[in-house]
Design an enzyme around this catalytic site. Structure first.
Site, PDB file in Angstrom:
ATOM      1  N   ARG A   1       0.905  -1.235  -0.067  1.00  0.00           N
ATOM      2  CA  ARG A   1       0.086   0.066   0.083  1.00  0.00           C
ATOM      3  C   ARG A   1       0.980   1.221  -0.016  1.00  0.00           C
ATOM      4  O   ARG A   1       0.351   2.311  -0.488  1.00  0.00           O
ATOM      5  CB  ARG A   1      -1.004   0.222   1.180  1.00  0.00           C
ATOM      6  CG  ARG A   1      -1.564   1.506   1.533  1.00  0.00           C
ATOM      7  CD  ARG A   1      -2.970   1.393   2.181  1.00  0.00           C
ATOM      8  NE  ARG A   1      -2.764   0.359   3.447  1.00  0.00           N
ATOM      9  CZ  ARG A   1      -2.220   0.592   4.680  1.00  0.00           C
ATOM     10  NH1 ARG A   1      -1.486   1.796   4.570  1.00  0.00           N
ATOM     11  NH2 ARG A   1      -2.259  -0.067   5.733  1.00  0.00           N
TER      12      ARG A   1
ATOM     13  N   TYR B   1     -17.089  16.796 -14.362  1.00  0.00           N
ATOM     14  CA  TYR B   1     -17.442  15.582 -14.328  1.00  0.00           C
ATOM     15  C   TYR B   1     -18.364  15.350 -13.451  1.00  0.00           C
ATOM     16  O   TYR B   1     -18.345  15.661 -12.403  1.00  0.00           O
ATOM     17  CB  TYR B   1     -16.111  14.766 -14.048  1.00  0.00           C
ATOM     18  CG  TYR B   1     -16.387  13.394 -14.175  1.00  0.00           C
ATOM     19  CD1 TYR B   1     -16.774  12.621 -15.201  1.00  0.00           C
ATOM     20  CD2 TYR B   1     -16.485  12.700 -12.861  1.00  0.00           C
ATOM     21  CE1 TYR B   1     -17.062  11.336 -15.406  1.00  0.00           C
ATOM     22  CE2 TYR B   1     -16.674  11.417 -13.145  1.00  0.00           C
ATOM     23  CZ  TYR B   1     -16.918  10.608 -14.118  1.00  0.00           C
ATOM     24  OH  TYR B   1     -17.278   9.172 -14.184  1.00  0.00           O
TER      25      TYR B   1
ATOM     26  N   ASP C   1      -7.848  19.366 -13.276  1.00  0.00           N
ATOM     27  CA  ASP C   1      -8.156  17.945 -13.780  1.00  0.00           C
ATOM     28  C   ASP C   1      -7.900  18.063 -15.007  1.00  0.00           C
ATOM     29  O   ASP C   1      -8.521  18.593 -16.237  1.00  0.00           O
ATOM     30  CB  ASP C   1      -9.643  17.762 -13.615  1.00  0.00           C
ATOM     31  CG  ASP C   1     -10.275  16.168 -13.858  1.00  0.00           C
ATOM     32  OD1 ASP C   1      -9.432  15.755 -14.966  1.00  0.00           O
ATOM     33  OD2 ASP C   1     -11.166  15.724 -13.490  1.00  0.00           O
TER      34      ASP C   1
ATOM     35  N   LYS D   1      -9.123   7.201 -18.866  1.00  0.00           N
ATOM     36  CA  LYS D   1      -9.436   7.718 -20.157  1.00  0.00           C
ATOM     37  C   LYS D   1      -7.991   7.693 -20.913  1.00  0.00           C
ATOM     38  O   LYS D   1      -7.598   6.678 -21.418  1.00  0.00           O
ATOM     39  CB  LYS D   1      -9.960   9.221 -19.969  1.00  0.00           C
ATOM     40  CG  LYS D   1     -10.943   9.173 -18.753  1.00  0.00           C
ATOM     41  CD  LYS D   1     -12.159   8.512 -18.892  1.00  0.00           C
ATOM     42  CE  LYS D   1     -12.956   8.221 -17.817  1.00  0.00           C
ATOM     43  NZ  LYS D   1     -13.357   9.570 -16.911  1.00  0.00           N
TER      44      LYS D   1
HETATM   45  C1  LIG Z   1     -13.959   9.935 -15.822  1.00  0.00           C
HETATM   46  C2  LIG Z   1     -13.532  10.902 -15.226  1.00  0.00           C
HETATM   47  C3  LIG Z   1     -13.194  11.132 -13.792  1.00  0.00           C
HETATM   48  C4  LIG Z   1     -13.317  10.349 -12.626  1.00  0.00           C
HETATM   49  O1  LIG Z   1     -12.368   9.101 -13.112  1.00  0.00           O
HETATM   50  P1  LIG Z   1     -12.827   7.633 -12.641  1.00  0.00           P
HETATM   51  O2  LIG Z   1     -11.474   7.071 -13.219  1.00  0.00           O
HETATM   52  O3  LIG Z   1     -13.933   7.264 -13.542  1.00  0.00           O
HETATM   53  O4  LIG Z   1     -12.952   7.682 -11.137  1.00  0.00           O
HETATM   54  C5  LIG Z   1     -12.985  12.591 -13.283  1.00  0.00           C
HETATM   55  N1  LIG Z   1     -12.844  13.679 -14.251  1.00  0.00           N
HETATM   56  C6  LIG Z   1     -12.754  13.424 -15.641  1.00  0.00           C
HETATM   57  C7  LIG Z   1     -12.668  14.721 -16.282  1.00  0.00           C
HETATM   58  C8  LIG Z   1     -13.288  12.298 -16.007  1.00  0.00           C
HETATM   59  O5  LIG Z   1     -13.395  12.173 -17.181  1.00  0.00           O
END
Ligand SMILES: *Cc1c(COP(=O)(O)O)cnc(C)c1O
Length: 385
Positions: free
Chosen positions: A51, A103, A174, A199
């Protein structure tokens, strides 16, 4: 790899040098929970427990830190786990000013979970400079997405950083939609970069993960402490898969950007389409800022059909190649309707206030032949006319 190398070179080598003992050119997947100590509290190179430390995760973390231009990177079991870990650095009563086009899961975490622990949230359209200039004096964190999901709004990062500095707030960006291949928020003054590595970073729709990169060593210590304390890290195997995907980020983003631009122009010229959201288009209100702070406009395209959700539903029913699914950023093209799908957790009234139309269609443009993608859109538009 060193700073003077181009991104396309660094993305291939960052975070890993061939293993001393075997020359292994790829990082082994260290599937181990613990590490043998030579004497009590005498570890081998600091490894105690997975961890806390894992060499496969470290390879991914170091790669992302380097590519984002940070001093330390941390990876997590999901993008939400990364965001949650960042929130753990705040305390009850702190004020967060966040974009109003986030998001959906982030909006849910902020309003339904973090608010219960006394964090206060304001949601504003950060693509408007006057809203940035008006952030309250007691703001602790400015939380941004640019381009936003799903409207692809652009926030001027230098302006946002200046506004935050004025009130002594930190800035978190983000960077999931742009990736470090197209945009590096830390170089523009941000303190934190976050990713859903699910993504574009992973890029193959086969693993869920998240990342947090920091610019300041002290924040790095804090993030490491929180990742370990909260137990939000990703598994070694997930780290391996994500790193494997990351290696081709630059070539993938090049194709995503090129094809998305072609399709955005096609949609903009189409008589049945009401509005196209793509920062690469001259008509996009954030185009100029995007040209300044991004080296490409990404693979996400939004467009609105005048017939609202019923027509959008008809459209996706007839759309070939683009699979109907949430998520984005994989090699395959996806389509989704934000109102009933990814953004359903935002109340309808809030959605409309934020400019998110019921007939909005969001495309994640994959790396298939763009002619085939265009033909698929053409056919589906005809069928839902
Ligand atoms: C998908 C997404 C998230 C969340 O991520 P997960 O891997 O699904 O937990 C956060 N911010 C953006 C812009 C996203 O597209």
């Amino acid at each position: 790899m060193h700073d003077h190398h181009e991104f396309a070179t660094r993305v291939i080598h960052a975070g890993w040098t061939p293993d001393q003992e075997t020359g292994s050119i790829m990082p082994p997947v260290y599937l181990t929970s613990t590490y043998v100590q030579d004497a009590p509290a005498q570890t081998r190179n600091g490894y105690e427990y997975s961890r806390t430390q894992n060499p496969t995760r470290f390879a991914l973390q170091d790669a992302l830190a380097e590519l984002e231009g940070g001093v330390a990177g941390f990876t997590f079991s999901s993008g939400m786990a990364a965001i949650q870990t960042l929130l753990l650095s705040l305390k009850s009563g702190d004020r967060v000013v966040a974009g109003n086009d986030l998001y959906g899961g982030t909006f849910r975490l902020f309003t339904k979970v973090a608010a219960r622990f006394g964090l206060r949230f304001d949601f504003v359209d950060t693509s408007k400079a006057e809203n940035l200039d008006a952030i309250p004096e007691d703001t602790r964190l400015l939380y941004l997405e640019t381009p936003t999901n799903p409207l692809l709004r652009i926030t001027d990062l230098e302006r946002a950083v200046a506004a935050a500095r004025r009130v002594g707030a930190e800035v978190a960006v983000d960077n999931t939609f742009a990736t470090p291949a197209l945009q590096r928020p830390l170089a523009l003054g941000a303190d934190y970069v976050l990713h859903s590595t699910t993504k574009y970073i992973g890029g193959h729709s086969d693993v869920v993960g998240g990342a947090l990169v920091v610019k300041d060593p002290q924040k790095g210590e804090e993030a490491w402490f929180l990742q370990n304390s909260a137990g939000t890290a990703n598994s070694p195997f997930d780290a391996f898969l994500t790193l494997r995907g990351l290696r081709t980020l630059d070539v993938r983003m090049e194709r995503h950007c090129r094809s998305a631009m072609v399709l955005a122009h096609f949609l903009e010229d189409h008589s049945q389409v009401e509005k196209v959201h793509y920062p690469g288009l001259q008509s996009h209100p954030g185009h100029e800022v995007a040209c300044r702070q991004m080296s490409g406009f990404g693979g996400m395209v939004g467009f609105e059909l005048p017939g609202g959700e019923p027509q959008a539903r008809e459209f996706v029913k007839h759309l070939k190649i683009f699979q109907l699914a949430e998520s984005l950023g994989g090699v395959e093209s996806l389509v989704e309707l934000p109102a009933p799908m990814t953004h359903a957790s935002i109340p309808a009234e809030e959605r409309r206030k934020a400019g998110l139309a019921d007939g909005l269609v969001r495309l994640s443009v994959g790396i298939e032949a763009v002619e085939d993608l265009r033909d698929a859109l053409q056919t589906a538009l005809k069928a839902c006319a």
